[in-house]
Design an enzyme around this catalytic site. Structure first.
Site, PDB file in Angstrom:
ATOM      1  N   TRP A 139       0.797  -1.229   0.000  1.00  0.00           N
ATOM      2  CA  TRP A 139       0.000   0.000   0.000  1.00  0.00           C
ATOM      3  C   TRP A 139       0.827   1.275   0.000  1.00  0.00           C
ATOM      4  O   TRP A 139       0.326   2.334  -0.344  1.00  0.00           O
ATOM      5  CB  TRP A 139      -0.911   0.024   1.240  1.00  0.00           C
ATOM      6  CG  TRP A 139      -0.171  -0.243   2.524  1.00  0.00           C
ATOM      7  CD1 TRP A 139      -0.073  -1.435   3.185  1.00  0.00           C
ATOM      8  CD2 TRP A 139       0.601   0.688   3.291  1.00  0.00           C
ATOM      9  NE1 TRP A 139       0.705  -1.310   4.311  1.00  0.00           N
ATOM     10  CE2 TRP A 139       1.134  -0.015   4.393  1.00  0.00           C
ATOM     11  CE3 TRP A 139       0.892   2.046   3.166  1.00  0.00           C
ATOM     12  CZ2 TRP A 139       1.949   0.584   5.365  1.00  0.00           C
ATOM     13  CZ3 TRP A 139       1.705   2.663   4.112  1.00  0.00           C
ATOM     14  CH2 TRP A 139       2.215   1.928   5.194  1.00  0.00           C
ATOM     15  N   GLU A 165      10.912  -8.252  -2.072  1.00  0.00           N
ATOM     16  CA  GLU A 165      11.422  -6.975  -1.556  1.00  0.00           C
ATOM     17  C   GLU A 165      10.693  -6.749  -0.252  1.00  0.00           C
ATOM     18  O   GLU A 165       9.512  -6.411  -0.251  1.00  0.00           O
ATOM     19  CB  GLU A 165      11.175  -5.853  -2.574  1.00  0.00           C
ATOM     20  CG  GLU A 165      12.008  -4.602  -2.297  1.00  0.00           C
ATOM     21  CD  GLU A 165      11.269  -3.584  -1.447  1.00  0.00           C
ATOM     22  OE1 GLU A 165      11.505  -3.589  -0.204  1.00  0.00           O
ATOM     23  OE2 GLU A 165      10.483  -2.812  -1.986  1.00  0.00           O
ATOM     24  N   HIS A 192      -3.334  -6.726  -5.144  1.00  0.00           N
ATOM     25  CA  HIS A 192      -2.859  -5.517  -4.483  1.00  0.00           C
ATOM     26  C   HIS A 192      -3.261  -5.525  -3.007  1.00  0.00           C
ATOM     27  O   HIS A 192      -4.083  -6.334  -2.576  1.00  0.00           O
ATOM     28  CB  HIS A 192      -3.431  -4.284  -5.182  1.00  0.00           C
ATOM     29  CG  HIS A 192      -2.493  -3.118  -5.215  1.00  0.00           C
ATOM     30  ND1 HIS A 192      -1.689  -2.784  -4.142  1.00  0.00           N
ATOM     31  CD2 HIS A 192      -2.219  -2.198  -6.184  1.00  0.00           C
ATOM     32  CE1 HIS A 192      -0.971  -1.721  -4.449  1.00  0.00           C
ATOM     33  NE2 HIS A 192      -1.265  -1.340  -5.682  1.00  0.00           N
ATOM     34  N   GLY A 197       6.541  -6.496   0.567  1.00  0.00           N
ATOM     35  CA  GLY A 197       5.741  -6.450   1.780  1.00  0.00           C
ATOM     36  C   GLY A 197       6.537  -6.870   3.001  1.00  0.00           C
ATOM     37  O   GLY A 197       7.761  -6.700   3.063  1.00  0.00           O
ATOM     38  N   CYS A 217      10.225   1.066   2.851  1.00  0.00           N
ATOM     39  CA  CYS A 217      11.192   0.011   3.186  1.00  0.00           C
ATOM     40  C   CYS A 217      12.600   0.580   3.245  1.00  0.00           C
ATOM     41  O   CYS A 217      13.421   0.141   4.050  1.00  0.00           O
ATOM     42  CB  CYS A 217      11.120  -1.116   2.156  1.00  0.00           C
ATOM     43  SG  CYS A 217       9.520  -1.937   2.095  1.00  0.00           S
TER      44      CYS A 217
END
Length: 456
Positions: free
Chosen positions: A130, A228, A155, A206, A262
């Site tokens: 998101w 990732e 998604h 995520g 991230c």
């Protein structure tokens, strides 16, 4: 898990979507497989036309698309607009350059002639987050559509309008049905979908938990995956760093997207001679941020993605402070409607505290003082994550030396960790594996077929 838009500025549900049933899912996967048989042989120049069109549509509708991002996950509107611009540039980059990336590659062979021909594999499943709802999809979709693969996307369940709009843009651009497909699907149905023989590979951005689950299912079914995952990037400031530059970069690197990235600069490792000055300046910057409606361009501190996320961050910070860390600024939920968390600074963190080991996915600067370069490197590497990092120094050769000793996928010198279409993006350790972006992503999910002709 419900699939719905909850505006984090108000914590009110705006719109809900029904998950597709098993019959509808089967129809979509069947359509994707059928589309692949044609798409794989579509000339690359023709594929490029569709991606160029998607890029153009995104830029034409930047303001509308940005408002959807801000509505669903709370990103400041200017940052949402920047995300759309970045995503459009990714589609344009692969549309322009993929013919070069995918051309046959000669292999030296004394006994004849040999070369690698890149051929597409089929349906790629993407499980997307998101926090960058358009950009993350583009990173997977652009190189793989140009390569001749087709894409199905599950998604994040809290950005369904973004998910639907992306599919709508592809349809408007004229992309054949089934080449790109959005799946309104609950997370607990992904495992079964990975077992479908028509799904040949998968990519997830995520959490560690979600990544481990997808990797397990990919392994059991002998399918390639790219992950990732989380990050706890070190932001190393050596004693000869330009402090004005450091301040500029930390405000973007740590507090952009309200710290929900991230690659956010989550661990600030600073030489002890600069620490007091840095903390004073950063505290002043944070105290002058203006909290409010993320749609208002005057707002500089928006909400986090959800009340649940804000409360989880509060728990991490509170536990860390209770264990002996020093709270400099912030550390609480804001007393207002919405998922607002005060921009925060904590110091005196030890290895026995949660903030030392866990990813702080929000507007919290964790500051560590070090005595020298060696101590900075050791602290940077004392993490289960290895996604990105930064090194600030007036001596570039010294900064490169430090960067080479950090166990992470990417290091940026004198700037915060970022991404560009032409730079490879990926991590080490528990931050995942595989490459997004750059020419490498064009062949990440391709069959490298060897063709050899023996000399007569």
């Amino acid at each position: 898990m419900s699939i719905q838009t909850t505006n984090p500025y108000t914590n009110k549900v705006v719109k809900s979507f029904h998950p597709i049933n098993d019959d509808e899912l089967e129809q979509k996967i069947t359509a994707a497989q059928k589309a692949f048989e044609t798409w794989r042989t579509t000339p690359i120049a023709e594929r490029a036309k569709y991606l160029h069109k998607v890029s153009e549509l995104m830029l034409e509708r930047k303001h509308v698309l940005a408002k959807i991002i801000t509505l669903e996950m709370g990103k400041l509107i200017a940052q949402s607009e920047a995300e759309i611009e970045m995503c459009a540039s990714i589609y344009a980059y692969y549309a322009k350059n993929s013919s070069e990336f995918l051309k046959d590659k000669e292999v030296k062979d004394d006994g004849g002639k040999a070369f690698i021909r890149y051929t597409p594999k089929g349906i790629i499943l993407g499980v997307e987050p998101w926090n960058y709802p358009f950009n993350q999809v583009g990173r997977l979709t652009a190189p793989n559509l140009m390569a001749g693969n087709v894409i199905v996307i599950k998604h994040a369940s809290n950005v369904p309008q973004c998910a639907q709009m992306i599919e709508d843009l592809f349809h408007e651009a004229g992309l054949p049905k089934g080449v790109y497909t959005n799946l309104f699907l609950e997370s607990n149905r992904i495992a079964k979908l990975t077992e479908d023989s028509r799904i040949v590979a998968m990519s997830l951005t995520g959490s560690e938990k979600a990544g481990a689950s997808l990797a397990e299912n990919a392994g059991k079914n002998l399918k390639k995956s790219v992950l990732e995952l989380g990050g706890s990037d070190a932001f190393i400031v050596l004693e000869d760093a330009d402090m004005d530059l450091v301040m500029k970069e930390i405000m973007i690197g740590r507090f952009g997207n309200m710290g929900q990235a991230c690659t956010s600069s989550k661990r600030i490792i600073i030489h002890e001679t600069l620490a007091d000055e840095f903390i004073e300046k950063l505290s002043n910057e944070l105290l002058h941020l203006k909290a409010g409606d993320p749609m208002d361009k005057e707002t500089s501190a928006g909400p986090m993605v959800s009340q649940e996320a804000a409360e989880h961050l509060l728990e991490q910070v509170t536990d860390t402070v209770n264990a002996g860390a020093k709270l400099i600024v912030g550390g609480k939920l804001m007393k207002r409607e919405g998922a607002f968390f005060e921009p925060t600074i904590i110091t005196n963190i030890t290895s026995k505290m949660r903030a030392y080991h866990e990813e702080l996915f929000g507007p919290v600067a964790a500051i560590y003082r070090v005595k020298n370069q060696e101590e900075a490197i050791k602290l940077a590497n004392d993490s289960s994550f290895g996604l990105g990092g930064s090194v600030f120094s007036g001596d570039i050769e010294r900064a490169i030396e430090v960067a080479s000793k950090i166990d992470t996928g990417m290091v940026f010198i004198n700037e915060h960790t970022a991404s560009k279409p032409d730079l490879p993006f990926g991590g080490t350790k528990r931050s995942g594996y595989g490459t997004e972006l750059s020419p490498s992503a064009a062949t990440e999910f391709m069959n490298e077929k060897l063709i050899r002709i023996k000399n007569r």
